[in-house]
Design an enzyme around this catalytic site. Structure first.
Site, PDB file in Angstrom:
ATOM      1  N   VAL A 315       0.841  -1.202   0.000  1.00  0.00           N
ATOM      2  CA  VAL A 315       0.000   0.000   0.000  1.00  0.00           C
ATOM      3  C   VAL A 315       0.880   1.259   0.000  1.00  0.00           C
ATOM      4  O   VAL A 315       0.566   2.255  -0.642  1.00  0.00           O
ATOM      5  CB  VAL A 315      -0.949   0.001   1.224  1.00  0.00           C
ATOM      6  CG1 VAL A 315      -1.785   1.257   1.253  1.00  0.00           C
ATOM      7  CG2 VAL A 315      -1.854  -1.208   1.175  1.00  0.00           C
ATOM      8  N   GLU A 320      -1.372   6.764  -4.348  1.00  0.00           N
ATOM      9  CA  GLU A 320      -2.810   6.767  -4.676  1.00  0.00           C
ATOM     10  C   GLU A 320      -3.302   8.123  -5.194  1.00  0.00           C
ATOM     11  O   GLU A 320      -4.172   8.203  -6.041  1.00  0.00           O
ATOM     12  CB  GLU A 320      -3.649   6.365  -3.455  1.00  0.00           C
ATOM     13  CG  GLU A 320      -3.607   4.892  -3.121  1.00  0.00           C
ATOM     14  CD  GLU A 320      -2.421   4.545  -2.236  1.00  0.00           C
ATOM     15  OE1 GLU A 320      -1.651   5.473  -1.910  1.00  0.00           O
ATOM     16  OE2 GLU A 320      -2.255   3.366  -1.889  1.00  0.00           O
ATOM     17  N   ASP A 362       3.593  33.905 -38.190  1.00  0.00           N
ATOM     18  CA  ASP A 362       3.211  34.780 -39.300  1.00  0.00           C
ATOM     19  C   ASP A 362       3.541  36.207 -38.898  1.00  0.00           C
ATOM     20  O   ASP A 362       3.639  36.510 -37.716  1.00  0.00           O
ATOM     21  CB  ASP A 362       1.681  34.742 -39.476  1.00  0.00           C
ATOM     22  CG  ASP A 362       1.204  33.502 -40.182  1.00  0.00           C
ATOM     23  OD1 ASP A 362       2.007  32.898 -40.887  1.00  0.00           O
ATOM     24  OD2 ASP A 362       0.034  33.167 -40.021  1.00  0.00           O
ATOM     25  N   ASP A 681      -3.124  30.736 -40.434  1.00  0.00           N
ATOM     26  CA  ASP A 681      -4.509  31.206 -40.436  1.00  0.00           C
ATOM     27  C   ASP A 681      -5.277  30.746 -41.668  1.00  0.00           C
ATOM     28  O   ASP A 681      -6.499  30.660 -41.652  1.00  0.00           O
ATOM     29  CB  ASP A 681      -4.571  32.736 -40.309  1.00  0.00           C
ATOM     30  CG  ASP A 681      -3.603  33.430 -41.248  1.00  0.00           C
ATOM     31  OD1 ASP A 681      -3.077  32.755 -42.158  1.00  0.00           O
ATOM     32  OD2 ASP A 681      -3.377  34.646 -41.088  1.00  0.00           O
ATOM     33  N   ASP A 685      -2.815  26.231 -44.516  1.00  0.00           N
ATOM     34  CA  ASP A 685      -1.844  26.109 -43.434  1.00  0.00           C
ATOM     35  C   ASP A 685      -2.063  24.848 -42.613  1.00  0.00           C
ATOM     36  O   ASP A 685      -1.225  24.486 -41.783  1.00  0.00           O
ATOM     37  CB  ASP A 685      -1.936  27.323 -42.497  1.00  0.00           C
ATOM     38  CG  ASP A 685      -1.347  28.578 -43.122  1.00  0.00           C
ATOM     39  OD1 ASP A 685      -0.506  28.425 -44.034  1.00  0.00           O
ATOM     40  OD2 ASP A 685      -1.720  29.692 -42.723  1.00  0.00           O
ATOM     41  N   GLU A 750       8.176   5.821   3.508  1.00  0.00           N
ATOM     42  CA  GLU A 750       7.288   4.884   4.208  1.00  0.00           C
ATOM     43  C   GLU A 750       7.756   3.436   4.025  1.00  0.00           C
ATOM     44  O   GLU A 750       7.861   2.680   4.986  1.00  0.00           O
ATOM     45  CB  GLU A 750       5.861   4.983   3.649  1.00  0.00           C
ATOM     46  CG  GLU A 750       5.156   6.279   3.982  1.00  0.00           C
ATOM     47  CD  GLU A 750       3.956   6.521   3.067  1.00  0.00           C
ATOM     48  OE1 GLU A 750       3.444   5.560   2.462  1.00  0.00           O
ATOM     49  OE2 GLU A 750       3.539   7.686   2.939  1.00  0.00           O
ATOM     50  N   ASN A 778      -1.051   8.763   2.253  1.00  0.00           N
ATOM     51  CA  ASN A 778      -0.872   8.945   0.808  1.00  0.00           C
ATOM     52  C   ASN A 778      -1.967   9.803   0.190  1.00  0.00           C
ATOM     53  O   ASN A 778      -1.724  10.535  -0.754  1.00  0.00           O
ATOM     54  CB  ASN A 778      -0.826   7.592   0.099  1.00  0.00           C
ATOM     55  CG  ASN A 778       0.466   6.865   0.394  1.00  0.00           C
ATOM     56  OD1 ASN A 778       1.309   7.390   1.118  1.00  0.00           O
ATOM     57  ND2 ASN A 778       0.626   5.681  -0.142  1.00  0.00           N
ATOM     58  N   THR A 781      -2.784  13.404   3.817  1.00  0.00           N
ATOM     59  CA  THR A 781      -1.693  14.276   4.248  1.00  0.00           C
ATOM     60  C   THR A 781      -0.690  14.538   3.121  1.00  0.00           C
ATOM     61  O   THR A 781      -0.009  15.545   3.132  1.00  0.00           O
ATOM     62  CB  THR A 781      -0.984  13.718   5.495  1.00  0.00           C
ATOM     63  OG1 THR A 781      -0.529  12.409   5.191  1.00  0.00           O
ATOM     64  CG2 THR A 781      -1.920  13.686   6.672  1.00  0.00           C
ATOM     65  N   ASP A 782      -0.601  13.649   2.136  1.00  0.00           N
ATOM     66  CA  ASP A 782       0.234  13.952   0.962  1.00  0.00           C
ATOM     67  C   ASP A 782      -0.593  14.627  -0.127  1.00  0.00           C
ATOM     68  O   ASP A 782      -0.136  15.518  -0.812  1.00  0.00           O
ATOM     69  CB  ASP A 782       0.818  12.668   0.356  1.00  0.00           C
ATOM     70  CG  ASP A 782       2.044  12.217   1.116  1.00  0.00           C
ATOM     71  OD1 ASP A 782       2.402  12.906   2.078  1.00  0.00           O
ATOM     72  OD2 ASP A 782       2.618  11.186   0.731  1.00  0.00           O
TER      73      ASP A 782
HETATM   74  P1  ATP Z   1       1.564  36.654 -43.241  1.00  0.00           P
HETATM   75  O1  ATP Z   1       1.952  35.417 -43.969  1.00  0.00           O
HETATM   76  O2  ATP Z   1       2.589  37.128 -42.327  1.00  0.00           O
HETATM   77  O3  ATP Z   1       0.200  36.589 -42.643  1.00  0.00           O
HETATM   78  P2  ATP Z   1       0.714  38.079 -45.554  1.00  0.00           P
HETATM   79  O4  ATP Z   1      -0.658  38.511 -45.217  1.00  0.00           O
HETATM   80  O5  ATP Z   1       1.539  39.026 -46.349  1.00  0.00           O
HETATM   81  O6  ATP Z   1       1.569  37.811 -44.323  1.00  0.00           O
HETATM   82  P3  ATP Z   1      -0.455  36.202 -47.291  1.00  0.00           P
HETATM   83  O7  ATP Z   1      -1.800  36.421 -46.733  1.00  0.00           O
HETATM   84  O8  ATP Z   1      -0.012  34.843 -47.682  1.00  0.00           O
HETATM   85  O9  ATP Z   1       0.632  36.711 -46.318  1.00  0.00           O
HETATM   86  O10 ATP Z   1      -0.312  37.166 -48.530  1.00  0.00           O
HETATM   87  C1  ATP Z   1       0.791  37.092 -49.381  1.00  0.00           C
HETATM   88  C2  ATP Z   1       0.855  38.329 -50.247  1.00  0.00           C
HETATM   89  O11 ATP Z   1      -0.292  38.374 -51.083  1.00  0.00           O
HETATM   90  C3  ATP Z   1       0.806  39.637 -49.451  1.00  0.00           C
HETATM   91  O12 ATP Z   1       2.073  40.020 -49.035  1.00  0.00           O
HETATM   92  C4  ATP Z   1       0.235  40.586 -50.482  1.00  0.00           C
HETATM   93  O13 ATP Z   1       1.232  41.039 -51.358  1.00  0.00           O
HETATM   94  C5  ATP Z   1      -0.722  39.709 -51.241  1.00  0.00           C
HETATM   95  N1  ATP Z   1      -2.070  39.808 -50.689  1.00  0.00           N
HETATM   96  C6  ATP Z   1      -2.459  39.698 -49.410  1.00  0.00           C
HETATM   97  N2  ATP Z   1      -3.771  39.813 -49.292  1.00  0.00           N
HETATM   98  C7  ATP Z   1      -4.252  39.994 -50.537  1.00  0.00           C
HETATM   99  C8  ATP Z   1      -5.558  40.158 -51.089  1.00  0.00           C
HETATM  100  N3  ATP Z   1      -6.639  40.160 -50.331  1.00  0.00           N
HETATM  101  N4  ATP Z   1      -5.664  40.333 -52.412  1.00  0.00           N
HETATM  102  C9  ATP Z   1      -4.591  40.317 -53.207  1.00  0.00           C
HETATM  103  N5  ATP Z   1      -3.350  40.155 -52.762  1.00  0.00           N
HETATM  104  C10 ATP Z   1      -3.161  39.998 -51.433  1.00  0.00           C
END
Ligand code: ATP
Length: 963
Positions: A315, A320, A362, A681, A685, A750, A778, A781-782
């Site tokens: 034990v 525990e 980014d 984002d 990605d 123990e 166990n 108190t622990d």
């Molecule tokens: P990060 O990768 O740091 O988010 P970012 O926004 O520049 O930066 P992307 O979103 O991949 O990266 O965009 C790449 C490039 O495309 C930008 O640097 C810009 O020149 C162009 N871009 C971004 N948004 C638009 C858009 N809505 N329409 C047309 N071209 C765009």
């Protein structure tokens, strides 16, 4: 017909599967009529509330998880609990024998050890069950915080709502990266590709075509005019009228929950399971040694005492309380992180965060504020500054220091028209406040155009969009094709009078490559090489200042080019000019980068933006120094894996990268044993986020797809939050190690005490501690102080140490040695006390203790109280307790006081004394116990002094050394 009468019946008819099956055979008009909605203004507020009542929330019912019994039974699959159950039965057998032989001691309750052990086993099971289901619920609730939002048209206004609020008849927008929130009929679409693997298993994205009318028996995977809940928009854009929501959707019908809660055991929990096995094996071995040794030395007639000794040892070995404390600590960790805006989606991430060595971030929105404001525009013949604040559509156009009317600058006006048309964002006024729905980069462009009175909404009806090649991070550009219905281009802009016009915006180098002419005043002229050079030079100059620069162009068209001709259609354009915008770095990032440096974490910037913009921002933030190399996506592409591995050792800034490059960078780092946190984002990605040890998605601007793929979501999109989360991860790991050494040190003490008894007491085979008393130690108190240690706040230097090495054993860096050492010290203290008190209590028999057994209670009390001293001293492994503020963790003190009182109650409250088999101790006896216990505290404090003198802490020493 009143709006709220009909939809209920006609729409509810759709709920039957047969009615469902025909949506793909309906025209857009039939669908709209059946759903009593309006494509322009959407549903009215009244319709929405009626339908919400009728159809309920757009949610899927939770998938039935493991049943209560299943979870319960799982709790008992733990080897330590099995050992305890075995002990309970053997103990019952012994008690039964004593009962039959009439050997029951006065005041003794037969089978109490068995009952107590079984109660503990059941309690452990119930606690484990509660924790497991609570942890599941907590994670699910956290996920709800990032539940998808949808852009919907209601009562004539476009708004963003929680996807749960959708009802049939709602008109919603789809764009790349969103997870489709309900089933619906497409009204229009541009290059819309949807991955439907969640429903059809087909990995290839489906090409959607709103204008097709299909037969009723078309298979789900071929219903190209419909979209389905839970599928992902990979590319393009579309408008949809919702046909079914919640459990009536195709996904609802197969009744799976979209966001499965992942509750895999964490690496630490797995290691703890291994630890349990080791402990149980170790204890069994000890039991065998004691029993066999005892029989050899004391003979077979002592077998009953020997069995009792071995039961107590078995034990004693089992910690525990440990599994419960670990789960609670991880749960507390996720709570602390969410308070700092980091939302954990997968529990193992809490631990892994403490081991992160590289954060790949980014730039746009994470390192910078993403509140973009256009600064100036540059055309063939002029550079125009634009003033103004934020998204407020008011500002002056300034040339050479003088305000000008943009109407007088035809090139600038054409460029601003391009800003308004080649755009999907919406500018909205909410009281005094102006806000953007959509991408902040595009938002800044809408605002700039509005400052020149080019209102996007008005122009949208003059130049309706008839085609587009959408933006993707790979293409780095976007083109739209508009139709000039009433000659607006000729009447109101400097652009040629053509039936269709293409506007393109994007990365300046890429847009310029596609241009053969340049707009000068009202005409397009051939673009010379010198002009190209000048444009690129001015792009570099602006980017070098850390500005975000976009290039613009247009192309007159006689027809709308087909969807699959983007390569040829996006050629031969007329250059309009550059626009630059300021996206200031987030003020808190600079400090966060410095904190990373001192914590042995390398910060890397991975951006789609221009290398000079990236470099300027990286230098400003301390991510790179002047002159340090920047690796550009184009060059990265040519490298093989080995070359890239070389590069990632030195290069901190990566520019103009595409999502697939991110994946390669993560892999290259991981091949060098780095633990990588990577942000993302966009829809593409997801693979990099999955590959990274910690995939980090953006809560505000991130796509649903990226969030789904992530381990952690930043609620504020802020880089500094990742750093805060790594700090919390380190605290969690340190605290877990802290209470493991606390709990296991006690267990070793123990076991050694019990094993040493016959040696010290000259062959007396008497157990100083009954299984019941050991369980009490166990668990109570622990356990209570261990829980308090789990909430110990960060030590001041937690970010001045190297990241934890995830491969190392939990006992590494001196922890194992510490545990054994402290166990031995504890055992020496209690055994010394045992040796003295055994003689003393036998020499001083009392009426209540005619056999002189008080020495056992003294050993029991000393072991418990010594652990209290241990709990207080262990709060820091380097700082003396006197120098620590007791208020930073009042729980430790509270738990120590509480457990000490409870322990004394076992000695001084008669019914408890009878139940636990203890004896009354007089003042002197208690004072001796307290004195011995204090020695434990003194020893640990002395150790701190000694180790501090012996080895001054090196910089970036491994996290929490206890050797
Ligand atoms: P990060 O990768 O740091 O988010 P970012 O926004 O520049 O930066 P992307 O979103 O991949 O990266 O965009 C790449 C490039 O495309 C930008 O640097 C810009 O020149 C162009 N871009 C971004 N948004 C638009 C858009 N809505 N329409 C047309 N071209 C765009």
């Amino acid at each position: 017909m009143p709006a709220n009468d009909l939809p209920v019946n006609s729409v509810s008819a759709q709920l039957s599967p047969t009615y469902d099956a025909v949506w793909q055979s309906q025209t857009v008009e039939q669908t709209v009529a059946a759903l009593q909605t309006d494509l322009e203004s959407g549903l009215s507020a009244q319709q929405v509330s009626d339908r919400q009542i009728k159809f309920g929330s757009n949610e899927l019912e939770e998938k039935a998880g493991r049943g209560t019994w299943e979870i319960m039974i799982d709790q008992f699959k733990n080897i330590m609990l099995i050992l305890l159950i075995a002990v309970a039965f053997i103990s019952a057998a012994l008690d039964l024998m004593n009962l039959l032989n009439g050997q029951v001691k006065p005041n003794d309750i037969p089978f109490k050890d068995t009952i107590a052990i079984l109660a503990i086993v059941i309690l452990n099971g119930v606690l484990g069950y509660l924790q497991e289901s609570r942890a599941e619920k907590a994670l699910a609730a956290l996920k709800q915080l990032t539940s998808p939002r949808v852009r919907v048209t209601r009562a004539g206004k476009i708004t963003e709502i929680d996807s749960k609020e959708l009802v049939p008849g709602d008109v919603i927008q789809l764009e790349a990266g969103v997870q489709v929130a309900a089933d619906g009929r497409l009204i229009e679409a541009a290059n819309l590709q949807v991955r439907e693997s969640a429903l059809t298993g087909e990995a290839q994205a489906a090409n959607k075509q709103p204008h097709k009318i299909l037969t009723g028996d078309t298979a789900l995977g071929d219903q190209v005019n419909l979209v389905f809940q839970g599928t992902e928009v990979v590319q393009g854009r579309g408008t949809v009228v919702v046909t079914n929501t919640g459990m009536q959707t195709e996904l609802g019908k197969i009744a799976t929950m979209l966001q499965d809660v992942e509750n895999d055991p964490t690496p630490l929990q797995k290691r703890m399971d291994q630890l349990s096995q080791t402990l149980v094996t170790g204890s069994m071995t000890l039991v065998v040694i004691v029993v066999v040794g005892g029989i050899i030395f004391a003979g077979l007639d002592k077998w009953q005492q020997l069995v009792e000794v071995s039961l107590s040892m078995a034990v004693a070995v089992v910690p525990e309380g440990l599994p419960a404390v670990i789960t609670v600590t991880l749960a507390i960790g996720t709570q602390r992180m969410v308070r700092r805006n980091a939302l954990i989606r997968k529990l193992p991430a809490v631990e892994t965060l403490g081991s992160v060595t590289n954060i790949c971030s980014d730039k746009t929105g994470t390192l910078t504020q993403n509140k973009m404001v256009v600064q100036s525009l540059h055309t063939a013949s002029s550079a125009v500054q634009i003033s103004g604040e934020g998204y407020i559509p008011q500002g002056d156009f300034v040339v050479g220091g003088q305000p000008v009317n943009p109407q007088d600058y035809p090139e600038a006006r054409a460029l601003l028209l391009g800003c308004a048309m080649c755009n999907d964002s919406i500018l909205q006024q909410d009281g005094q406040h102006w806000q953007i729905l959509g991408d902040p980069t595009e938002g800044a462009l809408v605002v700039a155009a509005a400052k020149a009175n080019i209102e996007r909404d008005q122009w949208k009806s003059k130049l309706p969009r008839v085609g587009e090649f959408p933006f993707t991070s790979e293409r780095k550009r976007m083109s739209v094709i508009v139709q000039d219905v009433n000659g607006a281009l000729r009447l109101e802009s400097a652009l040629p009078d053509v039936p269709y016009m293409m506007f393109m915006k994007g990365s300046p180098e890429l847009v310029l490559e596609r241009c053969s002419e340049i707009q000068q005043a009202h005409n397009a002229k051939p673009l010379t090489n010198a002009q190209r050079e000048t444009i690129l030079a001015s792009n570099n100059e602006l980017a070098g200042k850390g500005l975000r620069v976009l290039g613009f162009a247009y192309k007159p068209l006689q027809d709308v080019p087909p969807q699959d001709t983007e390569d040829s259609a996006e050629q031969g354009l007329v250059w309009l000019g550059l626009i630059d915008m300021l996206d200031a770095p987030r003020p808190e990032v600079k400090d966060a980068v410095v904190r990373c440096q001192s914590a042995g974490i390398r910060t890397m910037m991975i951006t789609g933006d221009h290398q000079l913009t990236a470099q300027a921002i990286a230098q400003d933030l301390g991510i790179a120094r002047a002159g340090e190399p920047v690796l550009v996506g184009r060059d990265l592409e040519k490298m093989d894996a080995q070359e890239l591995e070389q590069q990632v050792q030195n290069v901190n800034v990566y520019a103009r990268v595409a999502p697939e490059h991110k994946l390669r960078i993560v892999q290259a780092l991981q091949n060098q044993d780095r633990i990588v946190a990577m942000t993302g984002d966009g829809v593409n990605d997801a693979p990099a986020l999955k590959q990274a040890n910690i995939g980090v998605a953006m809560g505000i601007t991130g796509t649903d797809v990226s969030k789904e793929a992530s381990d952690m979501v930043l609620l504020d999109d802020n880089f500094a939050t990742i750093v805060a989360a790594t700090e919390e991860g380190r605290v969690v790991y340190t605290n877990i190690r802290r209470f493991i050494k606390y709990i296991l040190g006690s267990n070793i003490g123990e076991v050694l005490t019990i094993a040493a008894t016959p040696l010290v007491l000259n062959g007396v085979f008497d157990v100083p501690l009954t299984p019941l008393q050991i369980l009490w130690m166990n668990l109570v108190t622990d356990g209570l102080p261990a829980l308090a240690l789990a909430v110990e706040p960060a030590e001041p230097n937690v970010m001045d140490r190297a990241p934890n090495n995830p491969k190392e054993s939990i006992f590494a860096r001196g922890l194992g040695i510490y545990m054994v050492r402290i166990g031995i010290v504890l055992a020496i203290l209690s055994v010394t006390l045992m040796w003295w008190s055994h003689g003393y209590t036998h020499a001083n028999l009392t009426a209540a203790d005619p056999n002189g057994d008080r020495w056992k209670t003294m050993v029991f009390t000393t072991l418990c109280l010594a652990q209290m001293g241990h709990a207080i001293a262990i709060r820091s492994n380097s700082q003396l307790t006197l120098t620590l503020n007791p208020l930073t963790n009042p729980y430790v003190w509270g738990s120590v006081i509480l457990t000490s009182v409870l322990q004394l109650m076992l000695v001084y409250v008669e019914p408890l004394r009878n139940f636990f088999g203890t004896h009354y101790l007089n003042g002197t006896e208690l004072a001796v116990c307290i004195g011995f216990s204090l020695l434990m505290f003194v020893w640990i404090e002395g150790e701190k002094l000694f180790t501090r003198k012996a080895q001054p802490a090196p910089r970036l020493a491994a996290n929490d050394d206890w050797s």
